[in-house]
Design an enzyme around this catalytic site. Structure first.
Site, PDB file in Angstrom:
ATOM      1  CB  SER A 290      -8.049   3.894   3.101  1.00  0.00           C
ATOM      2  OG  SER A 290      -7.268   3.213   4.045  1.00  0.00           O
TER       3      SER A 290
ATOM      4  CB  SER B 149      -8.424   0.961   5.929  1.00  0.00           C
ATOM      5  OG  SER B 149      -9.144   2.171   6.063  1.00  0.00           O
TER       6      SER B 149
ATOM      7  CE  LYS C 283      -3.879   1.954   2.699  1.00  0.00           C
ATOM      8  NZ  LYS C 283      -4.702   1.781   3.915  1.00  0.00           N
TER       9      LYS C 283
END
Lengths: 104, 489
Positions: free
Chosen positions: B155, B179, B80
């Site tokens: 997210s 998330s 990420k």
């Protein structure tokens, strides 16, 4: 209904050092007010018998000896390369004591 | 040969060890797939193709020599965009860090690298991890591989989609209020949030320091346990990380759940869940009962306050953590400013997107003089009550089962205009972060909308450091349900 005034929105933005356009002040003000309205339900909870949760786990202060350890040379180079303004190995910044327009 | 990217970690390792396939072939298959879907789905902000293939070749050569190799040798993994990988650009999907190159590697990155993992690229996310749809990225939204008119959740939407679209065998994400688990549910993959303190946060760009945890997206539960085994355990660089009494050992996940007591919190089955989602979750609970578990209805009485507490505490910590982005040492620095004050306000005002600025302001307000007691302090007290609810529940049951998300993947743009509607996506996931307990989402079926199947996630939660129980029930359910059907695009 928690309605943030324009003054309050400007005050918060100043505290947070955030520039907002006039349009954003309006829109954010409305959006923040509706969120504050939602979180107001927390006021209905009886918390007289509880303390704030300072840590989810049962851990105590973690300490170590105050020893200087060398930092990686590559890391140092990368840190310097990331400077938005650079003079040699030094971080260059605007002079602090010139021309302030702070008014609060 | 070209379907190697559809393997899971366990399957790939067998073939790599037997030298049936090479790491180069495996990595190439993943990269080819990544390249072919990225312009449509916008999963990756950057692919590290040359480097990944070079690393793959090194692993292949070492294997041919008979060198000892790490537990994840040759396995392609995505990161990420809020995890630092030394020398590589990392931006938290924000404009304010465009061009910033990580000065060091996160502990989890170092540990995966030491285990031989191949990093294929950095994945898209909501800016600074703020969002539930990946629409808050400054670099465009990611599309859901199951239906590109819908969001992948957030997210960590990019990481979830990366695994769902078979562009890598696993991906790392971060979970502050859901998330990892929510996008895992919406993308039909396994998403794991460890106990707070289990995995070092050193090198993860901090969002809310008392809530953040790093965790893996994988195709199977056993793969998740394998990744956790590599990244977990104390780190002197993160004083909130803990020395584990027992580490995760994937092969020792006991294979049955007879007699396991599973609690179903009644507060998680009231209004707001889509009926089709609820039905699949109820079916899954029935399946758990058929597998021998004892199902008990329990109560987590303060559940209704979780989201409110989260949206006071998290923005407060965010406002503090994002104060470092001031245009001075790194990141975007505004030009043509007349004072230091203006340098701060313009750098931040222009560099941060709307959601980031909203949450910074919310947090600033909640911490400011005159409001601290009513907001932050009160929310932290409610948090104690929520944490107590879990503690009480785990006296009677071994784990909890709930839906992960109240809905399946929603359309792009559907919730973007109203922040509060977007926040409701996290209603079932935030409490685990507030209490610090571990949570996992596993696929439990699909719901058809407009002719397309959309995944539904089942969430398990366990007590602090109860990952072995959590993996055990998730693994048994997954095997019984045969639910590791990830989308091939």
């Amino acid at each position: 209904m928690a309605q943030l005034s324009r003054d309050e929105v400007e005050h918060i933005a100043a505290l947070a050092r955030l520039h907002l356009t006039e349009e954003e002040k309006n829109v954010f003000g409305t959006q923040l007010s509706s969120i504050l309205d939602y979180v107001a339900k927390l006021q209905t909870v009886d918390t007289s018998a509880v303390k704030p949760l300072d840590h989810v786990l049962d851990v105590k202060n973690v300490t170590r000896n105050d020893e200087v350890k060398p930092y990686g040379a590559t890391s140092r180079t990368l840190i310097i390369e990331n400077f938005p303004g650079q003079t040699g190995d030094l971080l260059s910044v605007p002079a602090v004591f010139e021309q302030t327009t702070e008014n609060f | 040969m070209s379907d190697l990217n559809k393997l899971n970690i366990g399957e790939a390792q067998k073939k790599l060890v037997a030298q049936e396939i090479s790491s180069r072939e495996l990595t190439e298959a993943c990269l080819t797939q990544a390249r072919s879907v990225n312009s449509d789905l916008n999963i990756y902000l950057e692919l590290w193709e040359t480097e990944a293939l070079k690393e793959a070749d090194k692993i292949d050569a070492a294997r041919a020599r008979g060198d000892e190799l790490g537990a994840l040798a040759g396995i392609p993994i995505a990161l990420k965009d809020n995890l630092l990988f030394e020398g590589h650009e990392v931006t938290a999907a924000s404009k304010i860090l465009k061009g910033y190159r990580a000065a060091y590697s996160a502990t989890v990155v170092q540990r995966l690298r030491a285990a031989g993992a191949i990093f294929v690229g950095r994945t898209n996310m909501d800016e600074f991890a703020m969002g539930s749809s990946t629409e808050n990225s400054a670099y465009g939204p990611t599309k859901n591989p199951w239906d590109p008119t819908r969001t992948p959740g957030g997210s960590s939407g990019g990481s979830a989609a990366a695994v769902a679209a078979n562009t890598c065998l696993a991906a790392l994400g971060s979970d502050t209020g859901g998330s990892i688990r929510q996008p895992a549910a919406l993308c039909g993959v396994v998403g794991t949030k460890p106990t707070y303190g289990r995995v070092s946060r050193y090198g993860l760009m901090a969002m809310a320091s008392s809530l953040d945890q790093i965790g893996p997206f994988t195709k199977t539960v056993k793969d998740a346990a394998q990744i956790l085994q590599v990244i977990e355990n104390d780190d002197p660089r993160d004083s909130t990380s803990v020395v584990l009494e027992e580490t995760t050992v994937p092969d020792l996940i006991p294979k049955d759940i007879r007699g396991l007591k599973i609690g179903v919190p009644k507060e998680y089955f009231i209004s707001g869940i889509e009926p089709d989602v609820e039905k699949l979750v109820r079916d899954a609970i029935k399946k758990l009962e058929n597998l021998g578990a004892e199902i008990r209805e329990i109560s987590l009485p303060h559940s209704d306050y979780g989201l409110a507490a989260y949206y006071v505490i998290m923005p407060a910590e965010v406002s503090s953590n994002l104060a470092r982005f001031d245009g001075i040492r790194y990141g975007a620095r505004a030009k043509e400013v007349k004072s230091l004050y203006e340098l701060y306000t313009k750098s931040r005002g222009e560099g941060f997107g709307n959601e980031s600025r909203r949450r910074i302001m919310l947090g600033t307000y909640g911490l400011s003089a005159g409001y601290y007691d009513a907001y932050y302090n009160q929310a932290q007290k409610v948090r104690t009550l929520i944490a107590n609810d879990f503690r009480e529940a785990f006296k009677d049951v071994d784990c909890l089962v709930t839906p992960t998300s109240p809905t399946v993947a929603f359309k792009l743009g559907e919730r973007f205009a109203d922040p509060l509607t977007m926040y409701l996506a996290d209603i079932f996931t935030v409490s685990a972060n507030l209490a610090g307990v571990p949570g996992i989402s596993v696929p439990c079926g699909t719901v058809e909308k407009e002719g397309k199947p959309l995944p539904v996630g089942l969430q398990f939660m366990a007590r602090h450091f109860g990952e072995s129980t959590m993996f055990r029930v998730a693994h048994v359910y997954e095997q019984a349900n045969n639910s590791n059907n990830n989308k091939s695009v």
